[in-house]
Design a protein around this motif. Structure first.
Motif, mmCIF file in Angstrom:
data_model
loop_
_atom_site.group_PDB
_atom_site.id
_atom_site.type_symbol
_atom_site.label_atom_id
_atom_site.label_comp_id
_atom_site.label_asym_id
_atom_site.label_seq_id
_atom_site.Cartn_x
_atom_site.Cartn_y
_atom_site.Cartn_z
ATOM 1 N N ILE A 102 0.878 -1.165 -0.220
ATOM 2 C CA ILE A 102 -0.140 0.173 0.136
ATOM 3 C C ILE A 102 0.865 1.070 -0.249
ATOM 4 C CG2 ILE A 102 -1.836 1.285 1.192
ATOM 5 C CD1 ILE A 102 -2.279 -1.495 3.009
ATOM 6 N N HIS A 103 1.071 2.054 -1.036
ATOM 7 C CA HIS A 103 1.796 3.094 -1.434
ATOM 8 C C HIS A 103 1.178 4.365 -0.540
ATOM 9 C CE1 HIS A 103 4.433 1.175 -4.342
ATOM 10 N NE2 HIS A 103 2.899 0.445 -5.057
ATOM 11 N N GLN A 104 2.480 4.798 -0.351
ATOM 12 C CA GLN A 104 1.983 6.420 0.016
ATOM 13 C C GLN A 104 1.106 7.024 -0.614
ATOM 14 O OE1 GLN A 104 5.550 8.429 1.864
ATOM 15 N NE2 GLN A 104 4.251 10.076 3.167
ATOM 16 N N GLU A 105 1.854 7.164 -1.663
ATOM 17 C CA GLU A 105 0.833 8.044 -2.238
ATOM 18 C C GLU A 105 -0.090 7.284 -3.185
ATOM 19 O OE1 GLU A 105 0.911 11.584 -2.356
ATOM 20 O OE2 GLU A 105 3.748 11.615 -1.900
ATOM 21 N N LEU A 106 -1.342 7.162 -3.074
ATOM 22 C CA LEU A 106 -2.257 6.365 -3.506
ATOM 23 C C LEU A 106 -2.609 5.952 -4.675
ATOM 24 C CD1 LEU A 106 -5.701 7.247 -0.726
ATOM 25 C CD2 LEU A 106 -3.451 5.920 -0.876
ATOM 26 N N ASN A 107 -2.582 4.713 -5.631
ATOM 27 C CA ASN A 107 -2.752 4.510 -7.240
ATOM 28 C C ASN A 107 -3.524 4.259 -7.636
ATOM 29 O OD1 ASN A 107 0.851 4.956 -7.502
ATOM 30 N ND2 ASN A 107 1.347 3.446 -5.990
ATOM 31 N N LEU A 108 -5.237 4.381 -6.655
ATOM 32 C CA LEU A 108 -6.333 4.449 -7.212
ATOM 33 C C LEU A 108 -6.536 4.526 -8.614
ATOM 34 C CD1 LEU A 108 -8.101 4.043 -4.048
ATOM 35 C CD2 LEU A 108 -6.953 2.321 -5.334
ATOM 36 N N MET A 109 -7.642 4.245 -9.788
ATOM 37 C CA MET A 109 -8.353 4.819 -10.770
ATOM 38 C C MET A 109 -9.283 5.643 -10.488
ATOM 39 S SD MET A 109 -5.740 3.824 -12.714
ATOM 40 C CE MET A 109 -4.645 2.478 -12.970
ATOM 41 N N ALA A 110 -8.433 7.155 -10.430
ATOM 42 C CA ALA A 110 -9.726 8.088 -10.234
ATOM 43 C C ALA A 110 -11.511 7.668 -11.013
ATOM 44 C CB ALA A 110 -9.519 9.377 -10.079
ATOM 45 N N PRO A 111 -11.787 7.368 -11.846
ATOM 46 C CA PRO A 111 -12.306 7.715 -13.512
ATOM 47 C C PRO A 111 -12.996 6.008 -12.964
ATOM 48 C CG PRO A 111 -10.641 7.971 -14.601
ATOM 49 C CD PRO A 111 -10.368 7.734 -13.175
ATOM 50 N N MET A 112 -12.677 5.264 -12.555
ATOM 51 C CA MET A 112 -13.373 4.055 -11.824
ATOM 52 C C MET A 112 -13.981 3.639 -10.615
ATOM 53 S SD MET A 112 -9.997 1.814 -13.285
ATOM 54 C CE MET A 112 -10.401 0.334 -13.524
#
Length: 512
Positions: A102-112
């Motif tokens: 789980i990265h400190q800077e989040l890596n999720l896809m905002a449009p999904m």
């Protein structure tokens, strides 16, 4: 990499091979552009334990974790998984071997959607080969129910709060059923209640025999959740200790190589005239009726629960989102602050909460990032930039804030989160502001750098700068503020002088 059949047996039985450690890292070395990031580091994770990793920014923690997660390739070193040698050439290799990060800077896809993010690359398919959205939702609800997470699986991730996105990221990592879970500053955006929730999840995973690697700068978290702690400094492994066998001061001394006698070096400063007067400020549907004065030499802390509107108030004062009601006066002059440019013209500077999304220009170098705001100030003469003086001042700021970088041409993308934050602080200090707004100024920054930034803030106040400081860390608010303003559900709930402010009073004012 272990064969799929071996991985299956290990995950189902935990019996092959029989090792005290889930993961062993021996003599790992990594250099970037001639700078040694890891110097023959060794590290081990026991099954059924939480292993905290601590050190100043640039100590090598995140680099080691990215190597373990398959993001970076080491220059030298050996890895063992349950006693067997493995190679991790990619993040997929790590996931296939049971290692998730789980990265400190989040890596999720905002449009999904939330569900699509959690199960990306593993979506259930119907008989026609298309994604089975009903099954996708069912799996997500089942996972969230197990973890006690109350988020709509069909919600678009881009519409979630930072804290909710963090919980989705945690759920995604857990969904891989990994045996080693790396958490890099997982509580940086969470409320106290959400932190307690996360710790319950971690304890459940520990009881199931998982190994948790927990990177944090928060001492209280170390002693609450960790079984072991490893300290890194300047790319070297300094020591590994049982968490119940070390004190806070011992950990700090090993991290920084020196004593830190004063974490909050707040020195008395003469309080001058009012430089900022806010009256009945409001933003429709977000906050309303905010009134306060800010004086030269004063540090005004703003406290409140996540979602209370603290950051929105700061953004409105700086003109990021213009107010829909109320007024702002700067140095006795009524000003319509409808853009950041207007705010800067009147001597304001604003360090945003989210350095990655709204602070750093990730594809530019340190020099370019640092001088971005200063180009509007006194470095331009007759239409030309005094680049020599600007570069000299950028170098001085880099040295003063101890930004760890091989040179000023290094891309800011390659710096640790804490060092990126230091560059952004330097950017605004170069503008020589009269009013400095700091939103979570030390989030993700190590204990040594925190003390340095606190000292700098205190010195700036002593020179007459007026400071607004938003922080979710109660010790920071209490230690640095001359007055504390609390926000509850978008409204001002109280203002306390330094001598009367304490944690209980602030929480009473901030909580519902």
């Amino acid at each position: 990499m272990l064969s799929p059949s071996t991985i299956k047996v290990v995950r189902e039985t935990g019996a092959l091979p029989n090792s005290e450690y889930l993961l062993e890292v021996d003599n790992v070395r990594k250099e970037f552009a001639g700078v040694v990031a890891l110097d023959n580091v060794s590290f081990r994770v026991r099954r059924g334990s939480v292993h905290a990793l601590m050190g100043e920014n640039g100590a090598g923690k995140s680099t080691l974790m990215k190597i373990i997660a398959g993001i970076y390739t080491p220059d030298a070193g050996e890895f063992k998984w349950r006693g067997q040698s493995i190679r991790l050439n990619s993040p997929l290799d790590a996931l296939d071997n049971g290692i998730a990060m789980i990265h400190q800077e989040l890596n999720l896809m905002a449009p999904m959607t939330v569900s699509e993010n959690v199960w990306i690359r593993r979506e259930p398919k119907n008989r026609f080969g298309f994604i089975d959205h009903d099954e996708l939702r069912r799996r997500t609800l089942e996972l969230f129910d197990r973890l006690g997470i109350d988020i709509d699986p069909d919600e678009q991730v881009g519409k979630l709060s930072v804290a909710s996105r963090q919980m989705v990221e945690i759920a995604k990592a857990v969904s891989y059923e990994s045996d080693v879970l790396i958490m890099d500053e997982p509580t940086s955006t969470l409320t106290e209640r959400e932190v307690e929730h996360l710790f319950r999840i971690i304890r459940t995973l520990r009881e199931a025999g998982k190994g948790i690697i927990y990177i944090t700068h928060k001492m209280n978290e170390l002693f609450e959740i960790a079984d072991e702690v490893s300290i890194f400094r300047d790319g070297k492994h300094i020591a590994t200790k049982a968490a119940n066998e070390v004190t806070r001061d011992e950990v700090i001394r090993m991290m920084v190589g020196r004593e830190l006698s004063q974490m909050f070096p707040k020195t008395p400063a003469p309080i001058g005239d009012v430089v900022l007067k806010v009256r009945n400020l409001g933003l429709a549907g977000v906050f309303d009726d905010i009134s306060f004065d800010l004086r030269a030499g004063e540090i005004l802390g703003i406290a409140g629960l996540v979602g209370s509107g603290r950051s929105n108030i700061a953004e409105t004062i700086f003109g990021v989102i213009p107010a829909t009601s109320g007024s702002i006066e700067i140095a006795g002059e009524k000003v319509v602050v409808d853009s950041p440019a207007v705010a800067m013209q009147h001597g304001m500077a604003f360090l945003t909460e989210e350095r990655k999304e709204s602070g750093c220009f990730l594809l530019l170098n340190i020099q370019e990032n640092m001088q971005m705001a200063a180009l509007r100030s006194g470095y331009v003469r007759r239409g030309f930039v005094d680049q020599k003086r600007l570069s000299r001042d950028c170098d001085a700021m880099t040295s003063a804030l101890r930004v760890k970088t091989p040179n000023m041409e290094e891309l800011i993308l390659n710096l640790s989160g804490g060092n990126q934050q230091k560059v952004l602080i330097a950017r605004w200090l170069l503008t020589k502001p009269r009013i400095l707004i700091l939103d979570e100024p030390t989030r993700g920054i190590d204990v040594g750098a925190k003390a340095e930034i606190h000292r700098m803030i205190s010195n700036l106040a002593g020179e007459g700068l007026a400071v607004i400081m938003i922080s979710s860390e109660m010790p920071e608010i209490l230690g640095m503020s001359d007055r504390v303003m609390t926000i509850r559900q978008g409204r001002l709930s109280g203002i306390l002088d330094r001598v009367e402010a304490d944690q209980v009073k602030i929480m009473e004012l901030a909580a519902q």
